[in-house]
Design an enzyme around this catalytic site. Structure first.
Site, PDB file in Angstrom:
ATOM      1  N   ILE A  62      40.487  46.940  32.010  1.00 26.49           N
ATOM      2  CA  ILE A  62      39.118  46.817  32.279  1.00 26.49           C
ATOM      3  C   ILE A  62      38.618  45.426  31.676  1.00 26.49           C
ATOM      4  CG2 ILE A  62      36.716  47.751  32.093  1.00 26.49           C
ATOM      5  CD1 ILE A  62      38.587  49.543  33.372  1.00 26.49           C
ATOM      6  N   GLU A  63      38.252  44.594  32.707  1.00 26.35           N
ATOM      7  CA  GLU A  63      37.916  43.227  31.956  1.00 26.35           C
ATOM      8  C   GLU A  63      36.836  42.598  33.181  1.00 26.35           C
ATOM      9  OE1 GLU A  63      41.357  40.515  33.039  1.00 26.35           O
ATOM     10  OE2 GLU A  63      42.455  42.434  33.074  1.00 26.35           O
ATOM     11  N   GLY A  64      36.590  41.459  32.656  1.00 24.59           N
ATOM     12  CA  GLY A  64      35.579  40.601  33.402  1.00 24.59           C
ATOM     13  C   GLY A  64      34.213  41.493  33.684  1.00 24.59           C
TER      14      GLY A  64
END
Length: 364
Positions: free
Chosen positions: A182-184
């Site tokens: 999970i990123e950005g």
């Protein structure tokens, strides 16, 4: 991280200039708008980290230790691989597991899973490929999310629909571990974080042996506030978290120092955050922690993770008995045609090396 090589800034994780102050000793961490008592947060996270307490007695009481075990053993090595495209470097270092990347929502944004190059989840060639990975003796894990594409928790509007989508992928792969990269902007989506946590909890109720890990951004100072917030949210919804995998890569243009030193600093800081959880020994906290690096040239020009950095990190991981090391990615574990290059390439590392050298170095 990006499995497809789509053009754009982020081949790995892009988090620039973010300071991680989560669980700072004796301080208040502000990962939400209001101040939250640190002790309250630790108690909630402790309930979520359903980890094997290697440093505990038979009765579950933490044993006295300084978090250091004997050195010299091999490191648990689990690289990221593309779900649809094999690479002849995948078996280098003899991985004990593979993260098959990435399962995302359909290109139209529907609550329907696919691999992030548009391949169907039940594609026969992918099934054959995953079978070959498993036949090597390694575990196969599904990684959901990544740097590009739409994460399923964003596309699916209901917990039941999201759980079904995740479950479909796990069923097709035959996996018992789900990794959530999970990123950005996805990391900042609180509604998606809540939906994801509820869906994981539902899946773990239906599949008691299902392990859930979170792959999250990190700075040399520790977890970013957004990553800490995600863990807190999952904790509050009783998700059993098997591991926290930190992405030690692409920090910021101001991080021009040694990438091996940065990775170790990030691991130490994240470990300290975990050890402040009630009942967690130093050894158990190391076993809960994984570190993923972007080998060779990173997205930020000043940052290059070298083979020397890999050997340094592997020695540290073996000494501390980390839960494991990973890398982005097996397909990049080769020298580029013509030698070293400054630009990031999804098919090679950008540094001078022999084929598979990073895998060998990181596996100890």
């Amino acid at each position: 991280m990006n499995a497809t090589g789509a053009t754009g800034k982020c081949h790995g994780f892009c988090h620039t200039g973010v300071l991680a102050n989560f669980l700072s000793a004796g301080a208040i961490s502000k990962v939400r708008k209001g101040a939250i008592d640190v002790r309250h947060r630790m108690a909630r996270l402790a309930g979520a980290l359903a980890l094997v307490c290697a440093g505990c007695s038979a009765g579950g009481t933490p044993a006295a230790d300084d978090g250091v075990e004997e050195s010299g053993s091999a490191v648990h090595f689990a690289p990221y691989v593309n779900a649809t495209t094999p690479a002849d470097t995948e078996t280098a270092g003899t991985p004990s597991a593979y993260y098959v990347a990435f399962a995302v929502a359909s290109g139209s944004g529907e609550c329907r899973p696919m691999w992030d190059d548009g391949t169907a989840i039940d594609d026969a060639a992918v099934k054959k490929r995953i079978g070959a990975l498993r036949d090597s003796g390694a575990d196969v894990r599904v990684s959901f999310g990544g740097a590009t594409g739409t994460e399923l928790a964003v596309a699916c509007e209901s917990t039941a629909g999201l759980a079904a989508a995740y479950g479909q992928v796990l069923e097709q792969v035959g996996a018992t571990t789900a990794d959530f990269d999970i990123e950005g902007k996805t990391l900042e989506n609180s509604a998606a974080s809540t939906r994801r946590a509820k869906a994981i909890k539902l899946l773990q109720h239906r599949r008691p042996g299902l392990k859930a890990s979170f792959t999250l951004p990190v700075m040399p100072t520790g977890l970013t506030p957004e990553g800490a917030e995600l863990l807190e949210r999952a904790a509050g919804l009783d998700v059993r978290i098997s591991a926290v995998n930190i992405m030690a890569m692409s920090y910021s243009p101001s991080h021009t120092g040694d990438m091996g030193d940065y990775a170790i600093a990030a691991a130490r800081a994240a470990h300290d955050q975990i050890t402040r959880l009630p009942g967690m020994s130093g050894t158990a906290a190391w076993r809960a922690l994984m570190v993923t690096v972007m080998i060779g040239v990173n997205d930020i020009e000043a940052e290059t993770f070298t083979l020397g950095d890999a050997a340094q990190l592997a020695a540290f991981a073996a000494e501390r008995k980390l839960g494991g090391l990973s890398m982005w990615s097996s397909a990049r574990d080769r020298e580029c045609p013509g030698g070293a290059k400054a630009e990031v390439d999804d098919a090679c590392s950008g540094v001078t090396q022999t084929k598979g050298a990073f895998s060998v170095a990181l596996s100890g």
